[in-house]
Design an enzyme around this catalytic site. Structure first.
Site, PDB file in Angstrom:
ATOM      1  N   LYS A   1       0.749  -1.368  -0.029  1.00  0.00           N
ATOM      2  CA  LYS A   1      -0.037  -0.166  -0.076  1.00  0.00           C
ATOM      3  C   LYS A   1       0.898   1.101  -0.157  1.00  0.00           C
ATOM      4  CE  LYS A   1      -1.398   0.855   4.135  1.00  0.00           C
ATOM      5  NZ  LYS A   1      -1.477   2.128   5.069  1.00  0.00           N
ATOM      6  N   THR A   2       1.875   1.312   0.854  1.00  0.00           N
ATOM      7  CA  THR A   2       2.622   2.421   0.942  1.00  0.00           C
ATOM      8  C   THR A   2       3.567   2.508  -0.254  1.00  0.00           C
ATOM      9  OG1 THR A   2       2.879   2.072   3.351  1.00  0.00           O
ATOM     10  CG2 THR A   2       4.137   3.818   2.621  1.00  0.00           C
TER      11      THR A   2
ATOM     12  N   ASP B   1      -4.220   8.452   2.776  1.00  0.00           N
ATOM     13  CA  ASP B   1      -3.769   7.146   3.213  1.00  0.00           C
ATOM     14  C   ASP B   1      -4.850   6.663   4.418  1.00  0.00           C
ATOM     15  OD1 ASP B   1      -2.563   4.912   3.654  1.00  0.00           O
ATOM     16  OD2 ASP B   1      -0.737   5.734   4.588  1.00  0.00           O
ATOM     17  N   GLU B   2      -4.902   5.523   4.479  1.00  0.00           N
ATOM     18  CA  GLU B   2      -5.742   4.971   5.880  1.00  0.00           C
ATOM     19  C   GLU B   2      -7.205   5.460   5.827  1.00  0.00           C
ATOM     20  OE1 GLU B   2      -4.426   2.434   7.535  1.00  0.00           O
ATOM     21  OE2 GLU B   2      -2.463   2.907   8.076  1.00  0.00           O
TER      22      GLU B   2
ATOM     23  N   ARG C   1       0.893  -7.969  11.236  1.00  0.00           N
ATOM     24  CA  ARG C   1       2.293  -7.234  11.343  1.00  0.00           C
ATOM     25  C   ARG C   1       3.680  -8.216  11.061  1.00  0.00           C
ATOM     26  NH1 ARG C   1       0.822  -3.523   9.536  1.00  0.00           N
ATOM     27  NH2 ARG C   1      -1.227  -4.734   9.079  1.00  0.00           N
TER      28      ARG C   1
END
Length: 779
Positions: free
Chosen positions: A32-33, A224-225, A616
DNA sequence: CTGTCCTCACTTTTT
DNA sequence: GTGAGGACAG
């Protein structure tokens, strides 16, 4: 550089789709980033002026990292001109420019949650409302919820449904508190976090010329988010992007974990309604985690009813199964984690930075922390008490705040008698009442105090003296650098001296050092040359202070980025990744939290949080729960989290039965990292008190499989006629006064031997066996 | 006005 | 176990 060659098909499509609205549904670990940064870089390469790009992130840290990554991708220093930051910081910046339009001075103060709570408390006090009924944090939550839905205090008090709801809950005064609260903020020339967004909306709604100005200025918007945005944020974006609709939002509904503070998942689900020509990209390939981790995460999230359909998959190797462990106490859980980290570090030759311990609440960090410290594993705790919320730092910052904005009443009250200058509570109360009566700010009152003698002459004189000092500081505000100014204030206010003299107190040295750290941070800021145009720009204290309230601990640049294990809440871990992840405290009423058990929606949010935690992990994930844990100072029995039973057992290696085996039959094998831990923790003091620190034997520091196996048989061989010596964990016992109970833990030796026992009728008690005369009912 | 001692409530999560 | 806030004495 050919940017696009580093991307997979969908990622590439998403990056290349620059004109028009698009939504990227990005599964955990799907890059995503990467897509966001590459898209921005791609825009710049295409010739878009970075000044025309606004990128909104959720944390300052995310913004900073993204900025750095873009700078790597794009030649020159252009990238730093992108307007990238959190909603709060970007719009605080715009609000300062436009402040006068909405009746605020340009130097308004941003109040943090502590400031807000403190105002609420004062209002409750003045209005003689019971702060047990009107809990400040809840009141604030209610106000915050209203603001995030753009309900002003005026709207609030004119909305029959809201008023009825408040009456039904017995809190009919909430509307009034909201109104007074807003009046106080305004009188202090201050905005709270929610006001930053609320007022931005006002600005864009009521001042078309301002709206158009920013619509022209920014041509590309990236968020974002997006799943964590609230209505207020949604509307800001919608308004700003309305002109050309070059809007990219990135999010994952499965990772929405901020509904509790107003985030609205509908924002992502309804995108296509606002933008019929919306282009949707789904990133479903996970590049981060092993097959096992992805599979188990999918099995968890599948239990949620409400979600966007997608299939996360990976080409990575299977990896290890998820390990599940249980311990008797939270301290044993800590030891278990510490030991495991130690052993993995040694066998796999990885760094401490590859490890993270994630928990539901900050309070859980303690037991982990102690265990890590005991075997000398370096760690860093994120969150919790941040640097900026330490008393001495808040005090000094309050000085700066008052000098910049004397109307800032919260700050003024903090420092008016600090160091002690004989202005006591009684005088301050009188002044506050008087200021409220005259409807002026406290500062306005004390500034003109000579002409308004409501206090004894001697006290009035002291206050005038104080006001004069503040005024003298204000003279140089515009001409001195941030550091010169800060140092001047610190020294001439008596603050420096008072901290200097208090160095022999318990925390005195640390306080003093913290103050110095703040000052050296300001020095660094003063000397930085990050100005957009030209280097010789003076960095003023005002500039330093303007978004300090928006900084959190996690944002602090990791200076001594040594090799450390990361400890943080799962919320704080969003967006991060670690090779080895320990998820601790998987207990019912803790995770999922007790407060979330009321509704399906809340449970689903907890489950998403669990999903975030699992995803994570890159290499391996460990889960654990403790059967007992200290809460509100006494021991509570806990049950395994319901989430554990939701894990697909195919991907789990269950060790929860180990501790029973470990006390008699089981021998630790070479790769049984946890088994060894149990051998040891089993007869170790579960509760580290003052004694345990100094009595630690050298063997304490050698977590090894080889040690202490011989002691593992513990009670089995003990033959003693006094029953208290044969008491074992898990036994059912009888106490003359407390009745029937179950032994949870044992510690100490000989005469000091103690047991923690859970009594059916009397709760948990710690008993010294020598006196308790427990009788064994069942082995 | 200041300092100390005691009680009590407290635990979600964060910009 | 901890930190904030109230009560009370000096």
């Amino acid at each position: 550089m050919n940017l696009l060659s580093h991307l997979n098909g969908v990622q590439k499509d998403a990056v290349e789709y620059t004109d028009g609205p698009s939504m990227i549904i990005a599964g955990a670990g799907s890059g995503k980033t990467r897509v966001l940064t590459y898209k921005i870089a791609h825009l710049i390469e295409k010739g878009v002026d970075p000044f025309q790009i606004m990128a909104l992130t959720f944390t300052n840290k995310a913004a900073r990292e993204m900025k750095e990554r873009i700078e790597h991708l794009v030649r020159g220093t252009e990238a730093r001109n992108v307007w990238m930051g959190t909603f709060h910081s970007i719009f605080a910046r715009i609000l300062r420019i436009e402040a006068e339009k909405i009746g605020f001075p340009q130097n308004f103060t941003i109040y943090d949650t502590d400031d807000s709570k403190s105002i609420i408390k004062k209002i409750l006090n003045e209005q003689q409302l019971d702060d047990k009924l009107y809990k400040p944090s809840q009141v604030l939550g209610r106000i915050s919820g209203a603001k995030n839905n753009l309900i002003s205090h005026f709207d609030y008090n004119n909305n029959p449904e809201i008023l009825q709801a408040d009456r039904d809950s017995g809190k009919s005064k909430l509307g009034m508190i909201y109104t007074i609260y807003q009046e106080r903020l305004r009188k202090s020339s201050a905005m709270d976090f929610d006001d930053l967004l609320f007022n931005t909306n006002l600005l864009l709604r009521d001042f078309p010329e301002v709206l158009i100005k920013y619509q022209r200025r920014f041509k590309y918007f990236l968020v974002d988010e997006y799943q964590d945005t609230n209505y207020s944020q949604y509307l800001i974006v919608k308004r700003l992007a309305a002109m050309n609709e070059n809007l990219t939002v990135v999010g994952d509904d499965a990772q929405s974990i901020y509904a509790f503070r107003g985030a609205n998942i509908q924002n992502i689900l309804n995108m296509h309604k606002d933008y019929p020509q919306l282009k949707t990209f789904k990133l479903e390939q996970n590049y981060r985690s092993t097959q096992n981790i992805v599979a188990v995460a999918n099995s968890v999230i599948a239990k949620n009813k409400k979600q966007i359909e997608k299939t996360i998959w990976t080409e990575n190797h299977d990896g290890e199964k998820i390990r599940l462990h249980s311990t008797l106490t939270e301290n044993e859980e800590g030891s278990l984690v510490a030991r495991s980290i130690f052993e993995i570090k040694n066998t796999k030759a990885v760094a401490y930075t590859d490890f993270a311990v994630l928990y539901r609440t900050n309070a859980q960090s303690r037991s982990i922390e102690e265990a890590l410290r005991r075997i000398n594993i370096p760690y860093r705790i994120y969150g919790g008490q941040s640097f900026y919320s330490r008393k001495e730092i808040k005090d000094l910052l309050s000085y700066f705040r008052v000098v910049i904005n004397p109307n800032d009443e919260e700050a003024l009250l903090r420092i008016i008698n600090l160091p002690k200058r004989g202005i006591g509570q009684t005088s301050i109360d009188k002044l506050r009442v008087e200021a409220n009566r005259l409807n002026i700010s406290l500062w306005d009152l004390i500034e003109g105090l000579e002409s308004n003698p409501i206090l004894p002459r001697a006290t009035a004189l002291k206050i005038v003296e104080f006001a004069t000092m503040i005024k003298s500081f204000r003279i140089d505000l515009k001409t001195k650098s941030a550091f010169d100014m800060a140092e001047h204030i610190t020294r001439h206010s008596g603050f420096y001296t008072s901290l200097y003299q208090a160095r022999d107190e318990d925390e005195g040295v640390m306080r003093f050092e913290n103050m110095e750290e703040l000052l050296s941070g300001i020095k660094e800021f003063s000397e930085s040359d990050t100005g957009e145009e030209g280097e010789n720009k003076l960095h003023s204290l005002e500039e330093f202070m303007q978004d300090i309230a928006l900084h959190t601990d996690a944002d602090q640049q990791d200076k001594n980025e040594a090799n450390q294990v990361t400890l943080m809440t799962i919320h704080a871990a969003k967006g991060l990744e670690f090779s080895y992840v320990f998820i601790v405290g998987l207990e019912e009423n803790l995770f999922p939290s007790l407060l979330s058990l009321n509704s399906r929606a809340d449970i689903e949010e907890e489950r998403r949080l669990f999903y975030v935690a699992i995803t994570r992990g890159k290499e391996q994930v460990f889960m654990s729960y403790a059967e007992s844990r200290y809460k509100w100072g006494n021991l509570q029995y806990s049950e395994p989290s319901r989430f554990i039973s939701e894990l697909d057992p195919k991907y789990i290696e269950d060790h929860t039965a180990d501790k029973i085996l470990s006390s008699d039959t089981k021998k630790p094998s070479k790769n049984d990292l946890f088994g060894a831990g149990f051998q040891k923790t089993f007869e170790k003091k579960p509760e580290p008190n003052k004694l345990s620190k100094k009595e630690e034997t050298p063997t304490e520091n050698v977590p090894s499989n080889l040690k202490k196996i011989e002691t593992s048989g513990q009670g089995a061989a003990t033959v003693n006629h006094d029953q208290s010596d044969s008491i074992q964990v898990g036994m059912e016992v009888y106490h003359d006064r407390f009745g029937i109970g179950k032994v949870l833990t044992l510690d100490g030796k000989g005469a000091d031997r103690k047991a923690t026992v859970f009594f059916t009728n009397a709760g948990t008690k710690i008993l010294i066996l020598r006196f308790a005369k427990l009788r064994i009912l069942k082995q």
